[in-house]
Design a protein around this motif. Structure first.
Motif, PDB file in Angstrom:
ATOM      1  N   UNK A   1       0.838  -1.199   0.000  1.00 58.04           N
ATOM      2  CA  UNK A   1       0.000   0.000   0.000  1.00 58.04           C
ATOM      3  C   UNK A   1       0.876   1.254   0.000  1.00 58.04           C
ATOM      4  N   UNK A   2       0.477   2.241  -0.770  1.00 56.84           N
ATOM      5  CA  UNK A   2       1.223   3.508  -0.790  1.00 56.84           C
ATOM      6  C   UNK A   2       0.232   4.663  -0.821  1.00 56.84           C
ATOM      7  N   UNK A   3       0.746   5.843  -0.542  1.00 54.73           N
ATOM      8  CA  UNK A   3      -0.095   7.037  -0.501  1.00 54.73           C
ATOM      9  C   UNK A   3       0.551   8.108  -1.376  1.00 54.73           C
TER      10      UNK A   3
ATOM     11  N   UNK B   1       1.782  11.846  -2.807  1.00 50.04           N
ATOM     12  CA  UNK B   1       2.680  12.782  -2.115  1.00 50.04           C
ATOM     13  C   UNK B   1       2.001  14.085  -1.709  1.00 50.04           C
TER      14      UNK B   1
ATOM     15  N   UNK C   1       4.481  13.962 -10.709  1.00 47.52           N
ATOM     16  CA  UNK C   1       4.193  13.938  -9.271  1.00 47.52           C
ATOM     17  C   UNK C   1       3.007  13.030  -8.949  1.00 47.52           C
TER      18      UNK C   1
ATOM     19  N   UNK D   1       3.939   9.422  -8.351  1.00 49.48           N
ATOM     20  CA  UNK D   1       4.842   9.065  -7.247  1.00 49.48           C
ATOM     21  C   UNK D   1       4.029   8.799  -5.987  1.00 49.48           C
ATOM     22  N   UNK D   2       4.417   7.778  -5.245  1.00 46.51           N
ATOM     23  CA  UNK D   2       3.745   7.478  -3.980  1.00 46.51           C
ATOM     24  C   UNK D   2       4.788   7.099  -2.939  1.00 46.51           C
ATOM     25  N   UNK D   3       4.342   7.084  -1.705  1.00 46.25           N
ATOM     26  CA  UNK D   3       5.245   6.766  -0.601  1.00 46.25           C
ATOM     27  C   UNK D   3       4.598   5.682   0.261  1.00 46.25           C
ATOM     28  N   UNK D   4       5.426   4.821   0.851  1.00 43.79           N
ATOM     29  CA  UNK D   4       4.907   3.734   1.678  1.00 43.79           C
ATOM     30  C   UNK D   4       4.304   4.253   2.974  1.00 43.79           C
ATOM     31  N   UNK D   5       3.481   3.420   3.595  1.00 49.92           N
ATOM     32  CA  UNK D   5       2.689   3.889   4.733  1.00 49.92           C
ATOM     33  C   UNK D   5       3.459   3.902   6.051  1.00 49.92           C
TER      34      UNK D   5
ATOM     35  N   UNK E   1       4.549  10.664   7.721  1.00 51.07           N
ATOM     36  CA  UNK E   1       3.110  10.376   7.727  1.00 51.07           C
ATOM     37  C   UNK E   1       2.641   9.903   9.103  1.00 51.07           C
TER      38      UNK E   1
ATOM     39  N   UNK F   1      11.909  13.907  -0.875  1.00 49.96           N
ATOM     40  CA  UNK F   1      11.070  14.180  -2.039  1.00 49.96           C
ATOM     41  C   UNK F   1      11.371  15.578  -2.550  1.00 49.96           C
TER      42      UNK F   1
ATOM     43  N   UNK G   1       9.410  18.048  -5.213  1.00 50.43           N
ATOM     44  CA  UNK G   1       8.224  18.158  -6.066  1.00 50.43           C
ATOM     45  C   UNK G   1       8.206  19.501  -6.781  1.00 50.43           C
TER      46      UNK G   1
END
Lengths: 274, 274
Positions: free
Chosen positions: A17-19, A21, B14, B17-21, B26, B110, B112
């Motif tokens: 799972x990812x979210x 930016x 952008x 692009x995603x980031x892990x939880x 976060x 990151x 952006x």
């Protein structure tokens, strides 16, 4: 075996799972969470945790996208899909994706299952050392994601041979970085009542203690540490964890006391049959 | 046309692009950022922004994974790949992925590119209204991602017909929620020197003002608002934005004053040839 998570309708192993930016939790620290354990596969004190999560959300003006029963069903599904033993559950809700990086549109809700990181058994035997920190959490009653302070102080904690911070401001004690604080004086249990997160384990322990001890919820001053018999901290992970040293001050005779020991025993009995 | 971003070595639009939880930005609000604009395709005051970003990182004990020149090369690449006009650049660095949700292993970085959200021209003509808020940012000198307060207060700002918050604590003014604060009294420019983020636009404006005004960096009290001729705020997006009302108090004669106007003009001249 994977731990499963839920993110805005999708269920998958957490590491898949990812979210995006532009999430306001990531960009602006606008997020809240809650965290609890399962015992015998059942979420511990679910009603109380849900009530607190709802309250945090409302205090941060974030509408909950799911109702209680719906959320519980997701929880049970995640627990079933994840590894067989007991686990930790983390709810995280953020301000959601934001086009201008500041305005809330629709919150993002994550529900993660995680491995429990239990306290080393030795700490229950010896008690822990904490160091004082002149600090008070902003909006302490809301379980926001703001835990900068303890991460920032990690090196200072390590250098002191301590396990955690005990926050005080102007001589008034509030809480540890992620857990509540209790003093024992004779048959009295004393715990701060303000500038704190109202812990569910704290509430559980006060309930367990009611018959045998006089429980006092009130402002607690640093000066009260000097004649305390025992001190301990409570959290879902720590349960009832004795504190035997605060800075250079040894609490009581420096050993784990009978009250801490007895409350931990009662707590363990409660969760055994949960 | 897309805005491009960089995340730990990957360059992509952008929104892809995603980031892990398990990121500590976060989950724990452990992150810092910086934000600046390009003019004529070149990052404005790059040396100063990089210096500040470095300083924030060091204050939060996060080692920068990239050097200055390397980062600048990534920046130019992102600018080139993104839409042709000028844009905003946002650096975000967090505590990174964490196995136990609290210990730092390796930061996530990151970069952006974003659309600029300019101030409506009318606000430069009429000036803005702000409301006072009893608050001071934690670690104000560090550009952490903690901007909870202004998001939390969004409804109060709207209800007052205002544009922003002016923070004060115990009668001492610090800054607006995302920009610095100046008062004009005769030929003196007065700006708070503590509990603030040291803005790059603030620094630029002080430099522009040096010949014509006496610049005073010092603690500023609420009581000083009463006999001010003008007030304005500075930020990369707001440039030099006049403030004509603070709560119920009208500043000066309630109109945009000549000093604010002149400094905005000088700032616009500077960026024109950047």
């Amino acid at each position: 075996m994977a731990h499963y998570g839920y993110f805005n309708g999708t269920v998958a192993p957490v590491d898949q799972l990812t979210i995006g930016l532009t999430d306001l939790g990531l960009l602006r620290g606008y997020g809240l969470f809650d965290y609890f354990l399962t015992y015998n596969g059942r979420p511990f004190q679910w009603d109380w945790y849900w009530e607190r999560f709802q309250n945090s959300a409302s205090r941060m003006h974030l509408p909950l996208p799911l109702g209680k029963d719906e959320t519980y069903a997701i929880l049970l599904n995640l627990i079933e899909q994840s590894v067989g033993t007991d686990m930790a559950i983390r709810f995280v809700m953020t301000g959601g994706y934001s086009a201008d990086s500041i305005s809330i549109e629709r919150p993002n809700l994550l529900i993660l299952t995680e491995a429990i990181h239990p306290v080393p058994p030795m700490q229950y035997e010896k008690g822990i050392k904490v160091i004082l920190d002149e600090y008070v959490r902003e909006m302490a009653e809301v379980k926001s994601t703001d835990y900068k302070r303890v991460i920032l102080m990690a090196e200072a904690i390590r250098a002191a041979g301590a396990s955690d911070l005990l926050y005080q401001k102007g001589g008034e004690i509030s809480e540890l970085s992620r857990s509540n604080f209790f003093l024992v004086k004779g048959n009295r249990l004393i715990t701060p009542n303000r500038h704190i997160l109202h812990g569910i384990t704290r509430r559980t322990v006060m309930q367990l203690a009611q018959g045998d001890y006089k429980v006092e919820e009130r402002p607690v001053l640093l000066s009260e540490l000097y004649d305390a018999n025992e001190a301990f901290t409570t959290s879902s992970t720590k349960k009832v964890l004795p504190i035997t040293q605060i800075g250079e001050l040894v609490i009581g005779d420096g050993h784990v006391g009978p009250v801490s020991r007895s409350l931990l025993y009662q707590f363990n009995e409660l969760i055994k049959d949960w």
